[in-house]
Design an enzyme around this catalytic site. Structure first.
Site: not given
Ligand code: PAF
Length: 283
Positions: A32, A39, A64, A153, A157, A189
């Protein structure tokens, strides 16, 4: 080299066809945006898993987020993201418009079961995994990657996406990537930017509680006692706890006599909700 930017499904498919010309396996890293070192690790894991070419998608997926959540203020840092992805050697960045993902009349949603109903994130974000599953399935059919990488993390999901990929026979290998942490243990995060200085200073207590519980469990401590102590420690550190649970690492059900264990936590500090999880070696 700067990655090619694809904004439409047709452009993405043409770009992926190009990437495949010399027979390379194509990896997809769905994100995102608001990219951080975690990432970048996902792109490295994709390469190690055999992706000769790499597509990174950037799409802040509205479905979401619940209406009261942070969709509007979610950090959007596209230019900085592109610079990071150029450095990471991404070949294509897929950044679709919301209307491309959800055109007028869009009416189909994937409702995941199994690990999506494990009583963890789903208890606090009941619509969340339907939004995740639907957008990830769309990204898979749009990009048709050979493999896709998701961070541990977001452990539930990852389990939901593995289950969905198997259940819908999607021909994509799902690869999990270890959580990247700050020096003091806080899991990276995109939401860490919301933390005030004093919240940031207290935030590593979450990871410390996980480590402490894991050590006690590994030493043979009874799960209910260890978890009660862990919950108290997290609350004493100034968090409002959503859950701290020990689960089977595969299906996220109750921890059984065989299989790996995972300890998962979600807690709020000020207005920010943090999640984390770690592997627990069995005694
Ligand atoms: O983990 C995320 O960033 C998102 O949930 C994902 C997988 C990109 C789907 O929007």
């Amino acid at each position: 080299m700067a990655p090619l930017i694809a904004r439409t499904i047709a452009d993405l498919r043409a770009a992926v066809a190009d990437l495949r010309q010399d027979g390379a396996r194509v990896g997809l890293v769905p994100t995102m945006g608001a990219l951080h070192a975690g990432h970048v690790t996902l792109t490295q894991v994709a390469r190690r898993a055999g992706a000769g070419k790499l597509v990174v998608s950037i799409f802040v997926n509205p479905t979401q987020f619940a209406p009261h959540e942070d969709f509007a203020k979610y950090p959007r840092t596209f230019e900085a993201d592109l610079a990071k992805l150029a450095e990471a050697g991404a070949d294509v960045v897929y950044a679709p418009a919301p209307e491309t993902m959800y055109p007028d009349g869009f009416a189909t949603t994937i409702l995941p079961g199994g690990p999506a109903l494990a009583g963890l994130e789903d208890r606090f974000r009941p619509e969340h995994f339907a939004g995740v599953a639907t957008v990830v399935a769309k990204l898979f059919t749009q990009c048709a990657p050979d493999l896709a990488v998701f961070g541990e993390k977001d452990f539930q999901q990852l389990a939901v996406i593995r289950r969905m990929t198997r259940d819908l026979d999607l021909p994509v290998e799902i690869v999990g990537a270890p959580t990247v942490r700050e020096g003091d243990g806080l899991a990276l995060s995109s939401r860490n930017v919301y933390l005030s200085a004093s919240e940031r200073a207290r935030a590593p207590a979450l990871q410390a509680a996980l480590q402490d519980c894991a050590a006690r469990l590994q030493a043979g401590g009874r799960a209910d006692a260890v978890l009660a102590q862990g919950r108290a420690a997290i609350e004493t550190a100034g968090f409002a706890l959503d859950y701290l649970e020990l689960r089977d690492a595969d299906g996220l059900g109750a921890p059984g006599p065989a299989g790996r264990w995972r300890l998962l936590v979600a807690a709020r500090i000020g207005a920010t909700r943090l999640i984390d999880n770690i592997d627990v070696p069995r005694p």
